[in-house]
Write a protein that holds these residues in place. Structure first.
Motif, PDB file in Angstrom:
ATOM      1  N   UNK A 312       5.422  -9.735  12.449  1.00 49.59           N
ATOM      2  CA  UNK A 312       5.398 -11.161  11.822  1.00 49.59           C
ATOM      3  C   UNK A 312       4.869 -11.428  10.535  1.00 49.59           C
ATOM      4  N   UNK A 313       4.636 -12.865  10.452  1.00 48.55           N
ATOM      5  CA  UNK A 313       3.940 -13.278   9.442  1.00 48.55           C
ATOM      6  C   UNK A 313       2.486 -12.680   9.393  1.00 48.55           C
ATOM      7  N   UNK A 314       1.823 -12.498  10.452  1.00 43.95           N
ATOM      8  CA  UNK A 314       0.476 -12.033  10.487  1.00 43.95           C
ATOM      9  C   UNK A 314       0.278 -10.571   9.502  1.00 43.95           C
ATOM     10  N   UNK A 315       1.407 -10.034   9.208  1.00 42.21           N
ATOM     11  CA  UNK A 315       1.285  -8.871   8.605  1.00 42.21           C
ATOM     12  C   UNK A 315       0.923  -9.107   7.101  1.00 42.21           C
ATOM     13  N   UNK A 316       1.320 -10.339   6.948  1.00 41.59           N
ATOM     14  CA  UNK A 316       1.024 -10.933   5.435  1.00 41.59           C
ATOM     15  C   UNK A 316      -0.105 -11.526   5.175  1.00 41.59           C
ATOM     16  N   UNK A 317      -1.055 -11.645   6.177  1.00 40.55           N
ATOM     17  CA  UNK A 317      -2.603 -12.040   6.105  1.00 40.55           C
ATOM     18  C   UNK A 317      -3.540 -11.192   6.101  1.00 40.55           C
ATOM     19  N   UNK A 318      -4.763 -11.172   5.020  1.00 42.56           N
ATOM     20  CA  UNK A 318      -5.174 -10.091   4.978  1.00 42.56           C
ATOM     21  C   UNK A 318      -6.242 -10.067   6.258  1.00 42.56           C
ATOM     22  N   UNK A 319      -6.658 -11.141   7.125  1.00 39.86           N
ATOM     23  CA  UNK A 319      -7.443 -11.080   8.130  1.00 39.86           C
ATOM     24  C   UNK A 319      -6.788 -10.557   9.384  1.00 39.86           C
ATOM     25  N   UNK A 320      -5.620 -10.732   9.440  1.00 46.66           N
ATOM     26  CA  UNK A 320      -4.668 -10.686  10.794  1.00 46.66           C
ATOM     27  C   UNK A 320      -3.831  -9.376  10.771  1.00 46.66           C
ATOM     28  N   UNK A 321      -3.670  -8.798   9.511  1.00 45.67           N
ATOM     29  CA  UNK A 321      -2.547  -7.527   9.522  1.00 45.67           C
ATOM     30  C   UNK A 321      -3.190  -6.331  10.223  1.00 45.67           C
ATOM     31  N   UNK A 322      -4.263  -6.161  10.723  1.00 43.52           N
ATOM     32  CA  UNK A 322      -4.742  -4.987  11.607  1.00 43.52           C
ATOM     33  C   UNK A 322      -4.558  -3.469  10.921  1.00 43.52           C
ATOM     34  N   UNK A 323      -4.534  -3.745   9.672  1.00 42.42           N
ATOM     35  CA  UNK A 323      -4.070  -2.126   8.962  1.00 42.42           C
ATOM     36  C   UNK A 323      -2.988  -1.972   8.511  1.00 42.42           C
ATOM     37  N   UNK A 324      -2.103  -2.988   8.483  1.00 43.64           N
ATOM     38  CA  UNK A 324      -0.597  -2.883   8.185  1.00 43.64           C
ATOM     39  C   UNK A 324      -0.585  -2.718   6.745  1.00 43.64           C
ATOM     40  N   UNK A 325      -1.147  -3.750   6.095  1.00 44.70           N
ATOM     41  CA  UNK A 325      -1.100  -3.526   4.450  1.00 44.70           C
ATOM     42  C   UNK A 325      -1.528  -2.029   4.066  1.00 44.70           C
ATOM     43  N   UNK A 326      -2.451  -1.604   4.598  1.00 42.81           N
ATOM     44  CA  UNK A 326      -2.950  -0.118   4.203  1.00 42.81           C
ATOM     45  C   UNK A 326      -1.800   0.872   4.558  1.00 42.81           C
ATOM     46  N   UNK A 327      -1.184   0.653   5.744  1.00 43.66           N
ATOM     47  CA  UNK A 327      -0.081   1.683   6.110  1.00 43.66           C
ATOM     48  C   UNK A 327       1.011   1.629   5.318  1.00 43.66           C
ATOM     49  N   UNK A 328       1.296   0.380   4.865  1.00 42.23           N
ATOM     50  CA  UNK A 328       2.626   0.057   4.107  1.00 42.23           C
ATOM     51  C   UNK A 328       2.429   0.911   2.620  1.00 42.23           C
ATOM     52  N   UNK A 329       1.167   0.986   1.901  1.00 38.76           N
ATOM     53  CA  UNK A 329       0.861   1.626   0.979  1.00 38.76           C
ATOM     54  C   UNK A 329       1.108   3.234   1.255  1.00 38.76           C
ATOM     55  N   UNK A 330       0.316   3.543   2.371  1.00 36.97           N
ATOM     56  CA  UNK A 330       0.317   5.008   2.762  1.00 36.97           C
ATOM     57  C   UNK A 330       1.822   5.527   2.891  1.00 36.97           C
ATOM     58  N   UNK A 331       2.800   4.483   3.572  1.00 34.41           N
ATOM     59  CA  UNK A 331       4.075   5.023   3.615  1.00 34.41           C
ATOM     60  C   UNK A 331       4.766   5.272   2.365  1.00 34.41           C
TER      61      UNK A 331
END
Length: 357
Positions: A312-331
């Motif tokens: 959810x919205x936590x994925x769009x927060x630097x402090x709470x995305x748990x590496x999701x932002x990196x995985x999005x770029x990796x994908x």
């Protein structure tokens, strides 16, 4: 596959920095080598740990679940090792295999252009001319990973302008006339030593010949080239599914069925890769592997999308995305790794048209 806990901790600690380019790229090869990962699927007689190529695919997948940057470097090194294993030039393999397995020498696969050449997609961008004791090399490798600035060897397919027959060569960075660019300005995977290489009349000794006939050699190494590459998507998909399950509580438990279906599909394709590469199926049926790679990339992208929904919205927060932002770029990187999904789909469409004619 279970990785060494020391390596796992290091990868998790440095994953974002490796992706963003703030971590020292020089640390990746030694860490992977210390864990013995380059030896997986390499015969005991060659200094390896034995086993099958699928063991290396699973290891790449395991690393990719923590850091796609490290896994991409792993892939480049292991594919170069595979070229030496399949080359008839046993003297070259004997001279350099130990350093590659130990991570003391960086091996880069500049054969992405060659794989497109094999499929009739583009012409070779490197050429050689016969010279005393070997060849003069000219041309460019526009994109290759694991080009360690302190020294590397890069595999290239090149038109032999003297014989008219393309061959495959390993070119060491120490030769006069070999120039490495600055690292490419990527949006991710920035600590992967990814750059371009230019050859200007580089004098290559005959001892660096991998195979005199690219048309014979490339189909033989293509299953490992693509199969090992599949590990990148398998690992990312598994990690995204695991992360989504960890967040899919309460109202988001409606994702459970989708996650179960997606996980089963990933594991089914992973088994197909392992069985086909180890069993030699893809030597005679490379397009079956094309289809599997396309499917795995699509599954990895779907897995990251489900992780986004679960977070959810936590994925769009630097402090709470748990590496999701990196995985999005990796994908986002997976569909464009050569051969890209567009190139693979184009080749499959051409084949379908030929069969229908």
């Amino acid at each position: 596959m279970t990785l060494d806990p020391t390596l796992t901790q290091w990868l998790d600690t440095h994953a974002d920095a490796l992706d963003g380019g703030t971590a020292d790229p020089a640390g990746v090869l030694p860490r992977l080598a210390q864990a013995g990962l380059f030896r997986l699927g390499v015969p005991l007689a060659a200094g390896g740990a034995g086993g099958n190529t699928s063991d290396a695919i699973e290891a790449i997948a395991a690393v990719a679940g923590h850091s796609q940057t490290a896994a991409f470097v792993f892939w480049g090194q292991r594919v170069f090792i595979e070229y030496l294993l399949q080359s008839p030039n046993r003297a070259l393999a004997g001279r350099w295999m130990g350093a590659l397995l130990d991570g003391a020498l960086a091996g880069a696969t500049g054969l992405s252009n060659a794989m497109k050449f094999l499929g009739g997609i583009e012409a070779l961008q490197v050429s050689v001319r016969d010279a005393a004791g070997g060849w003069r090399v000219d041309g460019t490798v526009p994109w290759a990973t694991n080009l360690h600035p302190a020294g590397f060897a890069v595999a290239v397919a090149a038109d032999n302008l003297s014989s008219g027959r393309p061959g495959v060569y390993a070119v060491p960075s120490t030769l006069p006339g070999v120039t490495r660019s600055d690292d490419l300005d990527l949006i991710g995977l920035r600590s992967s030593h990814t750059a371009s290489v230019r050859f200007d009349a580089a004098a290559l000794d005959a001892g660096w010949l991998l195979h005199e006939d690219a048309h014979q050699f490339l189909p033989c190494v293509r299953p490992a080239f693509l199969g090992l590459q599949c590990g990148l998507a398998i690992g990312l998909a598994r990690r995204a599914i695991l992360a989504a399950r960890g967040r899919a509580d309460g109202a988001r438990s409606v994702l459970d069925d989708e996650l179960d279906t997606l996980s089963a599909a990933v594991e089914a394709e992973a088994r197909r890769v392992a069985e086909g590469v180890d069993g030699g199926e893809f030597l005679a049926a490379p397009r079956a592997l094309f289809g599997i790679r396309i499917r795995l990339v699509e599954l990895a992208m779907a897995a990251v999308q489900l992780e986004l929904q679960a977070r959810g919205g936590a994925a769009y927060l630097h402090a709470r995305n748990g590496g999701f932002a990196r995985r999005w770029r990796e994908a986002a990187f997976l569909p464009i790794v050569t051969p890209s999904l567009v190139q693979l789909k184009t080749e499959l469409a051409r084949q379908a048209q030929r069969e229908a004619a």
